[in-house]
Scaffold this motif. Structure first.
Motif, PDB file in Angstrom:
ATOM      1  N   ARG A 124      -8.195   0.271  -6.459  1.00  0.00           N
ATOM      2  CA  ARG A 124      -6.812   0.564  -6.104  1.00  0.00           C
ATOM      3  C   ARG A 124      -6.316   1.765  -6.914  1.00  0.00           C
ATOM      4  O   ARG A 124      -6.379   1.758  -8.138  1.00  0.00           O
ATOM      5  CB  ARG A 124      -5.974  -0.646  -6.471  1.00  0.00           C
TER       6      ARG A 124
ATOM      7  N   THR B 176      -3.223   2.798  -6.829  1.00  0.00           N
ATOM      8  CA  THR B 176      -1.757   2.720  -6.898  1.00  0.00           C
ATOM      9  C   THR B 176      -1.195   3.242  -8.219  1.00  0.00           C
ATOM     10  O   THR B 176      -0.297   4.078  -8.226  1.00  0.00           O
ATOM     11  CB  THR B 176      -1.302   1.257  -6.701  1.00  0.00           C
TER      12      THR B 176
ATOM     13  N   ASP C 139       1.701   4.620   0.060  1.00  0.00           N
ATOM     14  CA  ASP C 139       0.979   5.849   0.365  1.00  0.00           C
ATOM     15  C   ASP C 139       1.620   7.006  -0.383  1.00  0.00           C
ATOM     16  O   ASP C 139       2.441   7.741   0.149  1.00  0.00           O
ATOM     17  CB  ASP C 139       0.985   6.116   1.876  1.00  0.00           C
TER      18      ASP C 139
ATOM     19  N   GLN D 114       0.864  -1.171   0.000  1.00  0.00           N
ATOM     20  CA  GLN D 114       0.000   0.000   0.000  1.00  0.00           C
ATOM     21  C   GLN D 114       0.905   1.226   0.000  1.00  0.00           C
ATOM     22  O   GLN D 114       1.172   1.824   1.024  1.00  0.00           O
ATOM     23  CB  GLN D 114      -0.892   0.003   1.256  1.00  0.00           C
TER      24      GLN D 114
ATOM     25  N   THR E   8      -6.237   4.682   0.207  1.00  0.00           N
ATOM     26  CA  THR E   8      -5.860   3.299  -0.099  1.00  0.00           C
ATOM     27  C   THR E   8      -7.096   2.427   0.062  1.00  0.00           C
ATOM     28  O   THR E   8      -8.160   2.914   0.441  1.00  0.00           O
ATOM     29  CB  THR E   8      -4.780   2.796   0.876  1.00  0.00           C
ATOM     30  N   THR E   9      -6.936   1.136  -0.215  1.00  0.00           N
ATOM     31  CA  THR E   9      -8.079   0.228  -0.083  1.00  0.00           C
ATOM     32  C   THR E   9      -8.463   0.032   1.385  1.00  0.00           C
ATOM     33  O   THR E   9      -9.429  -0.666   1.683  1.00  0.00           O
ATOM     34  CB  THR E   9      -7.766  -1.134  -0.730  1.00  0.00           C
TER      35      THR E   9
END
Ligand SMILES: Nc1ncnc2c1ncn2[C@@H]1O[C@H](COP(=O)(O)OP(=O)(O)OP(=O)(O)O)[C@@H](O)[C@H]1O
Ligand SMILES: [Mg+2]
Lengths: 424, 251
Positions: free
Chosen positions: A53, A55, A7, A5, A43-44
């Motif tokens: 997601r 990302t 960030d 994840q 984030t999830t």
């Protein structure tokens, strides 16, 4: 969990962007900057982004790109008559647009609006914990103000064309639409990409549907598999009004739609229809809220999806019926067909009812095509591929057929044919 | 028309057809009778090409082509038609729409041009009249909300539209009242010719009063164990299948 994840901070995303030069109410800019400062992309772990997601998107540091000289909007236009306005990479492109004066219809840029007009903009948009709304405020590139005068009926749909045409660029656009009392109008928004990759469209549309007015918004989302779009629609309905929205998603690597309708008057009708046909590695996420604040209203929501290959989808639909909103009929349904074992969907219809005299229903189905039906059709001489197409069309046709705008339906069918080989 | 030799087929590892041999020449109607679970529908499904079944042995010659080598749709295009025991409902797909697709795919396979919309509609009118199918039903979604009898009539309507060389009617008579039975049988008889053949799977002799078979076969335990003239059907209806079972066990 092994997933990373990352960030990614919002400031790395905005580093090549420019703070807005549009004179939005100052407190909105301040709040937005505070929301972005030192913060990361959701984030999830956060409920609103649980299955989507960010990302890939958060790794981008997009730039501002300008419009290009020879751009022609006509090939993207869904309607053959009426206005269309081209916004290329977030910049208004009048040369690529088609403009006709229509009595009772005002279309202008935020920069041409007076202070009184500007003060309505963003008044209902949530900025807290909504980084894309905050970005759409603090980094707003262009705003279009559309007003339909009271009692006016606009015949041809007002069309807006969003075009992404550069690599890793960001287009941040706001629309503000005011539909006057007893007015009637229809708007079409197409989102397209040509020559773009890793680019993102962040579009916020605020709509005020006045008393007794009828307004229809139809969106055709057709970027390609390289580009992103985050769309937010904030709608307020006054009494006796009808608001209908069609969201058809046919392409785009990541498409997130946030729709919130505040039904703030009695005797309103609200219709939300959505169709998503995904393949490859596409991901589409529809988040909708219908908030019944007043009694004697009807709402209908039908979203259907066909998910092929490795594509994934999310449906999250909330219907609120507030304490004093008696005599509400609210219907909500989401259906999905998974064409492969690798396709997936997360569907969550939700009802929150605080009134006691209401009729509400909701449901969600996810399944494969009926193999018995496929065999039946094949046994009549139809190839397996056509058999599956017939069944998929019948499934998705239920929602596509809710739209009676012939141009929109024809364009949808043309793309379905091109992309999936379907003939409707 | 069709020659089936020593056909063995199984589903989920269980053998259902155990060396079935049957020949139906062009211009004839053959009836297949037999107790529940004998394998009658299995035979129909295997001939239509349902993939759930595995053919482990045997051969099927269909008017000169190796049927077992063909996909389901190609079997239909070669002229095979199955009227299902339980026709499926297909919401959202209109009867005429799907039939036009079917007809055109069949014509394309045979190197013919697509049928014009006008000719197609004329054909729908003519053929729906043969089975007295309400033209409204013809344009509705396939079998959706049809009564049992309407579904069966719709099967025969489709057969009339597709003009197959070999039609297999799997219990098309069950659930029909006497009028519907007469209509369906009438439809089948009108479509009979020297060039096509029909296999009628049934439990009831009464259908065979209307569709007179050239041969009656008994399918028992995955094989054709007895064949005879149409009177055999009467005998089976009177005496049941116990004597057949006894005969088989004695062997
Ligand atoms: N998936 C399966 N696995 C195992 N056995 C099966 C399967 N499907 C069907 N069968 C069996 O195959 C046998 C033959 O079934 P079939 O439907 O062909 O019978 P039938 O002769 O048409 O009977 P009826 O007169 O009841 O229509 C039955 O015993 C049935 O239980
Ligand atoms: Mg059977």
């Amino acid at each position: 969990m092994s997933e990373t994840q990352t960030d990614r901070t919002l400031s790395s995303f905005t580093k090549h962007l420019r703070q807005t030069e549009i004179s939005l109410p100052a407190h909105l800019i301040t709040t937005s900057l505070n929301e972005l400062n030192g913060k990361s992309f959701p984030t999830t772990r956060s409920e609103a982004w649980k299955y989507t997601r960010l990302t890939k998107l958060s790794k981008l540091s997009p730039t501002l790109a300008s419009k290009q000289d020879g751009t022609n909007g006509t090939p993207f236009a869904i309607h053959s008559t009426g206005n269309f306005l081209v916004l290329e990479n977030g910049a208004i492109h009048l040369d690529a647009s088609r403009f006709e004066t229509v009595t009772g219809l005002t279309i202008k840029r935020f920069s041409e609006c007076n202070a009184e007009e500007l003060q309505h903009i963003g008044s209902l948009l949530t900025l807290e914990n909504e980084p894309f709304n905050a970005l759409n405020t603090a980094y707003l590139q262009e705003g279009i103000f559309i007003q339909i005068a009271d009692k006016v009926q606009i015949e041809a749909p007002i069309e807006l064309i969003h075009l992404l045409s550069k690599v890793e660029c960001s287009a941040t656009i706001r629309l503000y639409i005011h539909v006057g009392k007893f007015a009637k109008a229809e708007m079409t928004i197409g989102t397209w990409a040509a020559g773009a990759d890793k680019s993102i469209l962040n579009a916020v549309t605020e709509i005020h549907v006045g008393e007794g007015a009828h307004f229809t918004l139809q969106k055709l989302q057709c970027e390609d598999e390289g580009n992103f779009q985050i769309c937010t629609e904030e709608i307020t309905q006054d009494k006796d009004s009808v608001f209908t929205m069609h969201t058809v998603t046919l392409n785009g690597t990541l498409v997130r739609n946030n729709v919130r309708v505040r039904v703030n008057g009695t005797n309103c009708e609200t219709n939300l229809y959505g169709a998503y046909l995904l393949k490859g590695n596409q991901h589409t996420d529809n988040h909708t809220v219908i908030d019944h604040m007043m009694p004697h209203c009807n709402s209908n929501e039908l979203y259907k999806g066909v998910i092929d290959e490795q594509a994934t989808a999310v449906f999250n639909g909330k219907v609120f019926v507030r304490k004093d909103a008696q005599k509400i009929n609210a219907f909500q349904s989401n259906g999905n067909v998974l064409m492969t074992d690798t396709a997936a969907v997360n569907s969550k219809p939700e009802l929150e009812i605080y009134a006691d005299d209401v009729k509400c229903s909701h449901g969600s189905t996810t399944g494969q095509l009926d193999e018995e039906a496929v065999f039946y059709l094949q046994s009549r001489g139809i190839s397996e591929r056509s058999a599956r197409n017939l069944l998929v069309e019948a499934f998705i046709g239920e929602v596509l057929d809710k739209n009676d705008n012939q141009d929109f339906v024809a364009k949808t069918n043309a793309i379905l044919n091109e992309r999936f080989g379907w003939e409707r | 028309m069709i020659t089936i030799k020593n056909l063995h087929a199984s589903i989920d590892g269980k053998e259902i057809l155990k060396g079935l041999t049957l020949e139906v020449p062009a211009g004839q109607v053959h009836a297949i009778m037999g107790p529940n679970g004998a394998g009658k529908s299995t035979l129909a499904s295997v001939l239509a090409g349902r993939e759930d079944y595995e053919v482990t042995e045997g051969s099927v010659d269909f008017d000169g082509v190796d049927l077992l080598e063909l996909s389901t749709e190609d079997r239909a295009r070669e002229g095979m038609f199955l009227a299902f025991q339980y026709p499926v409902e297909i919401p959202g797909v209109s009867n005429v729409n799907f039939l036009r697709t079917a007809l055109n795919e069949i014509r394309e396979y045979r190197g013919k041009e697509a049928i014009s919309a006008k000719d197609f509609m004329a054909m729908v009118r003519e053929k729906s009249a043969i089975v007295e199918l309400d033209p409204k039903l013809a344009s509705r979604a396939v079998n959706e909300g049809f009564s049992g009898g309407e579904k069966k009539r719709n099967e025969i309507f489709q057969m009339a539209m597709l003009e197959p060389k070999l039609a297999i009617l799997d219990e098309t008579d069950s659930g029909l009242d006497i009028d519907a039975l007469r209509i369906v049988a009438n439809g089948v008889n009108k479509l009979r010719s020297e060039k096509n053949a029909t296999i009628v799977i049934t439990h009831y002799q009464r259908l065979l009063d209307y569709i007179i078979p050239d041969v009656v076969h008994v399918l028992y335990n995955g094989r054709i164990v007895k064949s005879g003239p149409k009177e055999l059907a009467l005998e089976l209806e009177e005496k049941g299948y116990d004597w057949i079972k006894a005969e088989q066990e004695a062997k």
